[in-house]
Enzyme design. Structure first.
Site, PDB file in Angstrom:
ATOM      1  CG  LEU A 225      -2.204   0.714   1.277  1.00 27.33           C
ATOM      2  CD1 LEU A 225      -3.152   0.154   0.228  1.00 27.33           C
ATOM      3  CD2 LEU A 225      -2.825   0.627   2.663  1.00 27.33           C
ATOM      4  CG  HIS A 226       3.015   2.677  -3.169  1.00 24.38           C
ATOM      5  ND1 HIS A 226       2.537   1.549  -3.791  1.00 24.38           N
ATOM      6  CD2 HIS A 226       3.389   3.531  -4.158  1.00 24.38           C
ATOM      7  CE1 HIS A 226       2.635   1.693  -5.094  1.00 24.38           C
ATOM      8  NE2 HIS A 226       3.148   2.884  -5.361  1.00 24.38           N
ATOM      9  NE  ARG A 227      -0.803   2.956  -7.847  1.00 22.98           N
ATOM     10  CZ  ARG A 227      -0.072   3.480  -8.807  1.00 22.98           C
ATOM     11  NH1 ARG A 227       0.014   4.793  -8.915  1.00 22.98           N
ATOM     12  NH2 ARG A 227       0.576   2.712  -9.657  1.00 22.98           N
TER      13      ARG A 227
ATOM     14  NE  ARG B 214       2.354   9.347  -0.547  1.00 21.31           N
ATOM     15  CZ  ARG B 214       2.775  10.444  -1.140  1.00 21.31           C
ATOM     16  NH1 ARG B 214       4.023  10.527  -1.559  1.00 21.31           N
ATOM     17  NH2 ARG B 214       1.954  11.464  -1.329  1.00 21.31           N
TER      18      ARG B 214
ATOM     19  CG  ASP C  56      -1.460   0.972  -3.469  1.00 18.60           C
ATOM     20  OD1 ASP C  56      -0.355   0.386  -3.530  1.00 18.60           O
ATOM     21  OD2 ASP C  56      -1.677   1.921  -2.686  1.00 18.60           O
TER      22      ASP C  56
END
Length: 384
Positions: free
Chosen positions: A216-218, A251, A294
């Site tokens: 998960l990073h977007r 992030r 994602d």
């Protein structure tokens, strides 16, 4: 910086997604006798991870590193352009080759196009039709100024023709990311070793040998607490039924901490790991029961591996992974996420097939077409 010399092709990488695509192309160009040099813009600025990826993927060390680093999209793109131009003047290639859709892709393509140097785009024609994504802008603009466009699946040609790009500039060659995957599959680090290296006992974490992988990073998922909190809450519930391995992007880590959501990852079966190298991620994916992500690339990699994928995005530029592969799109809808997970647990999840030309030979097709385009003897044009 190694000794710079004039060459026929300058290949450009800038960020982690590029690294996995450039290796097969560089090998194939070398085998075809096409002189190429590699420029790394330094858009991905983690030195340790850079070294790890070049070593893991057997990518030749860059001839040039522009060391641009992180900044806003505008500043980073401008900095790549200003640092790339003098290097391009010195190397004087017949063309540059860019991959994917990061800022370095469009920046270097713009410099080359304005100087009358050919532009070759690998992974052309992918479209999410979501202009809120910076990558979508990069994709569209790079394709418009490219002389040769190499696509990963047949429907990409329809996208390009709708945008006025002539069919004879486009070549369907397959997916170089799958070349890399197949080339490295027998080198993948077993998932148990990856957990043990992080201080987690695999047999206690996943006693039945079944687990899922989560990434998960977007920004669309992690930058707003009202989206991230229900996602993390639902994923924590899922982890009670299937342990999840979660290599945590910096992030995402920062957002979880700033929103006070770190407790959702505690006391549940989520193994939080530092960012993983390519061979570790490949080992985690290939034996997983499901991948929840994602990431664009992982949608393709799971389809090639035959592993069910639940994509936490509202749209995808890789629809072939849905039409033909193992991918299910659920967006931010936690009810859809839970429904897709229930189907997985009850029925095994979505089954698919490997798309045409995802066979490990895309790099060779690309090199053959480039050789033909450059007028080199012995080049063979790929068909499809």
């Amino acid at each position: 910086m190694s000794d710079l010399r004039q060459c026929e092709i300058v290949c450009v990488v800038g960020a982690r997604p590029n690294f996995m695509k450039i290796g097969p192309v560089m090998r194939a160009l070398d085998n075809a006798g096409i002189r190429a040099q590699l420029v790394h813009t330094g858009q991905h600025y983690d030195a340790a991870m850079n070294e790890r990826f070049f070593a893991d993927l057997n990518i030749p060390r860059p001839d040039v590193n522009l060391e641009v680093g992180s900044s806003s999209h505008a500043v980073q793109t401008a900095e790549v352009m200003s640092r790339f131009e003098p290097v391009l003047d010195r190397l004087n290639p017949r063309a540059i080759l860019v991959v994917g859709d990061v800022n370095s892709t469009i920046a270097c393509a713009l410099v080359a196009a304005k100087k009358g140097i050919g532009v070759i785009h690998v992974e052309a024609g992918l479209r999410s039709y979501d202009r809120r994504m910076p990558e979508e802008i990069n994709r569209v603009l790079t394709d418009q100024i490219s002389d040769l466009l190499f696509t990963t699946e047949r429907h990409a040609l329809d996208n390009l023709e709708r945008e006025g790009i002539e069919r004879d500039r486009v070549h369907f060659v397959g997916n170089v990311m799958i070349d890399t995957q197949l080339h490295n599959l027998d080198r993948a680090v077993p998932w148990r070793e990856t957990l043990q290296a992080a201080g987690i006992e695999p047999e206690e974490f996943a006693p039945a040998g079944r687990y899922g992988v989560l990434t998960l990073h977007r920004p669309s998922n992690v930058d707003a607490a009202e989206i991230l909190e229900p996602l993390v809450t639902t994923l924590s519930t899922i982890a009670k039924d299937l342990p999840l391995v979660f290599p945590l992007h910096p992030r995402t880590h920062n957002r979880l901490r700033s929103f006070g959501l770190e407790q959702h990852l505690e006391d549940v079966s989520i193994a939080v790991l530092p960012p993983a190298g390519y061979l570790e991620m490949l080992g985690l994916m290939k034996d997983a029961k499901v991948v929840l992500t994602d990431s664009g690339g992982m949608q393709e990699e799971t389809t090639a591996l035959g592993v069910p994928c639940i994509t936490l995005r509202e749209n995808t530029e890789r629809p072939v992974t849905i039409d033909e592969g193992t991918n299910v799109l659920v967006g931010h809808d936690t009810e859809q996420l839970q429904a897709a997970f229930r189907d997985l647990m009850q029925h095994g999840g979505k089954q698919g097939r490997i798309p045409y030309y995802w066979d490990g030979n895309a790099g060779e097709r690309i090199a053959g077409i480039i050789g033909d385009w450059l007028g080199l003897p012995g080049a063979t044009r790929a068909t499809g």
